[in-house]
Design an enzyme around this catalytic site. Structure first.
Site, PDB file in Angstrom:
ATOM      1  N   ASN A 115     106.800  19.337  11.715  1.00  0.00           N
ATOM      2  CA  ASN A 115     105.303  18.822  11.591  1.00  0.00           C
ATOM      3  C   ASN A 115     104.649  19.399  12.768  1.00  0.00           C
ATOM      4  O   ASN A 115     105.252  19.546  13.961  1.00  0.00           O
ATOM      5  CB  ASN A 115     105.431  17.221  11.673  1.00  0.00           C
ATOM      6  CG  ASN A 115     106.266  16.611  12.657  1.00  0.00           C
ATOM      7  OD1 ASN A 115     107.390  17.089  13.273  1.00  0.00           O
ATOM      8  ND2 ASN A 115     105.850  15.297  13.155  1.00  0.00           N
ATOM      9  N   GLU A 175     101.088  18.171  14.622  1.00  0.00           N
ATOM     10  CA  GLU A 175     100.071  17.237  14.856  1.00  0.00           C
ATOM     11  C   GLU A 175      98.782  17.752  15.546  1.00  0.00           C
ATOM     12  O   GLU A 175      98.742  18.778  16.235  1.00  0.00           O
ATOM     13  CB  GLU A 175     100.471  16.034  15.572  1.00  0.00           C
ATOM     14  CG  GLU A 175     101.555  15.556  14.911  1.00  0.00           C
ATOM     15  CD  GLU A 175     102.230  14.283  15.483  1.00  0.00           C
ATOM     16  OE1 GLU A 175     101.931  13.884  16.821  1.00  0.00           O
ATOM     17  OE2 GLU A 175     103.026  13.316  14.643  1.00  0.00           O
ATOM     18  N   CYS A 217     102.598  17.651   7.580  1.00  0.00           N
ATOM     19  CA  CYS A 217     103.885  17.209   7.558  1.00  0.00           C
ATOM     20  C   CYS A 217     105.244  18.512   7.532  1.00  0.00           C
ATOM     21  O   CYS A 217     104.680  19.620   7.160  1.00  0.00           O
ATOM     22  CB  CYS A 217     104.407  16.448   6.349  1.00  0.00           C
ATOM     23  SG  CYS A 217     103.428  14.907   6.275  1.00  0.00           S
ATOM     24  N   GLU A 271     107.652  19.018   5.677  1.00  0.00           N
ATOM     25  CA  GLU A 271     107.888  19.487   4.439  1.00  0.00           C
ATOM     26  C   GLU A 271     106.567  20.878   3.883  1.00  0.00           C
ATOM     27  O   GLU A 271     106.949  21.598   3.417  1.00  0.00           O
ATOM     28  CB  GLU A 271     107.950  18.357   3.324  1.00  0.00           C
ATOM     29  CG  GLU A 271     108.843  17.323   3.683  1.00  0.00           C
ATOM     30  CD  GLU A 271     108.436  16.257   4.399  1.00  0.00           C
ATOM     31  OE1 GLU A 271     107.627  16.399   5.465  1.00  0.00           O
ATOM     32  OE2 GLU A 271     108.609  14.978   4.223  1.00  0.00           O
ATOM     33  N   CYS A 295     106.281  11.818   2.424  1.00  0.00           N
ATOM     34  CA  CYS A 295     104.886  11.046   2.074  1.00  0.00           C
ATOM     35  C   CYS A 295     104.696  11.656   0.708  1.00  0.00           C
ATOM     36  O   CYS A 295     105.221  12.630   0.256  1.00  0.00           O
ATOM     37  CB  CYS A 295     103.914  11.279   3.254  1.00  0.00           C
ATOM     38  SG  CYS A 295     103.311  12.910   3.141  1.00  0.00           S
ATOM     39  N   CYS A 335     103.338  15.270   0.354  1.00  0.00           N
ATOM     40  CA  CYS A 335     104.240  16.193   0.149  1.00  0.00           C
ATOM     41  C   CYS A 335     104.974  16.152  -1.054  1.00  0.00           C
ATOM     42  O   CYS A 335     105.536  17.153  -1.641  1.00  0.00           O
ATOM     43  CB  CYS A 335     105.331  16.207   1.435  1.00  0.00           C
ATOM     44  SG  CYS A 335     104.698  16.349   3.142  1.00  0.00           S
TER      45      CYS A 335
HETATM   46  N1  THU Z   1     105.645  13.258   9.007  1.00  0.00           N
HETATM   47  C1  THU Z   1     106.551  14.301   8.272  1.00  0.00           C
HETATM   48  O1  THU Z   1     106.333  15.527   8.970  1.00  0.00           O
HETATM   49  N2  THU Z   1     106.975  14.289   7.178  1.00  0.00           N
HETATM   50  C2  THU Z   1     106.898  13.404   6.544  1.00  0.00           C
HETATM   51  O2  THU Z   1     107.304  13.122   5.240  1.00  0.00           O
HETATM   52  C3  THU Z   1     106.332  11.985   6.857  1.00  0.00           C
HETATM   53  C4  THU Z   1     105.697  12.012   7.985  1.00  0.00           C
HETATM   54  C5  THU Z   1     105.122  13.430  10.294  1.00  0.00           C
HETATM   55  C6  THU Z   1     103.743  13.555  10.295  1.00  0.00           C
HETATM   56  C7  THU Z   1     103.447  13.057  11.727  1.00  0.00           C
HETATM   57  O3  THU Z   1     103.268  14.284  12.396  1.00  0.00           O
HETATM   58  C8  THU Z   1     104.591  12.116  12.095  1.00  0.00           C
HETATM   59  O4  THU Z   1     105.592  12.263  11.216  1.00  0.00           O
HETATM   60  C9  THU Z   1     104.229  10.688  11.950  1.00  0.00           C
HETATM   61  O5  THU Z   1     103.616  10.368  10.837  1.00  0.00           O
END
Ligand code: THU
Length: 132
Positions: free
Chosen positions: A44, A46, A55, A57, A88, A91
């Site tokens: 991920n 940000e 994310c 994925e 999520c 994804c």
């Molecule tokens: N996140 C993912 O990388 N994958 C998911 O399926 C859910 C959330 C990340 C996004 C963000 O950087 C952190 O988790 C908190 O939401």
């Protein structure tokens, strides 16, 4: 082809080290497996404008797809979360479009031995499809 879930989960755990998550500190790693045995990792990323975050994925998917890699048979997702992190909704939609047949392996980074397995179809039944 027999899928080695443990190996794919280990690859996702390794990819997790690349997480850029200064805001949530929540590190997520993902690893895609192709029919030919290739593994593509992602983590991920940000943004200070939180909504731009991507994310793990989707990073893995976008890396693979933009390198011309597809035919995904599985994806593993790893984070420090009891039972492992479930993908999520966004994804799930992308997986339904680009990895509809893939198995989804989920694990807690503190317990990589315990792997939960799902199908993309089970995670997103009746997915939106559009063919122009
Ligand atoms: N996140 C993912 O990388 N994958 C998911 O399926 C859910 C959330 C990340 C996004 C963000 O950087 C952190 O988790 C908190 O939401």
């Amino acid at each position: 082809m027999k899928i080695n879930a443990q190996k794919l989960v280990a690859a996702a755990a390794k990819a997790r080290a690349g997480s850029v998550s200064p805001y949530s500190q929540f590190k997520v790693g993902a690893a895609l497996l192709t029919k030919s045995g290739e593994i593509i990792g992602g983590a991920n990323v940000e943004s200070a404008s939180y909504g731009l975050t991507c994310c793990a994925e989707r990073v893995a998917l976008f890396k693979a797809l933009t390198e011309g890699i597809n035919n995904f048979v599985a994806i593993a997702v790893v984070a420090r979360w009891d039972g492992g992190p479930m993908p999520c909704g966004a994804c799930r939609q992308l997986l339904a479009e680009y990895a509809p047949k893939a198995k989804v392996f989920i694990a807690d980074s503190d317990n990589l031995e315990k792997i939960r397995a799902f199908t993309v179809r089970a995670l997103l039944p009746s997915a939106f499809v559009f063919s122009p």
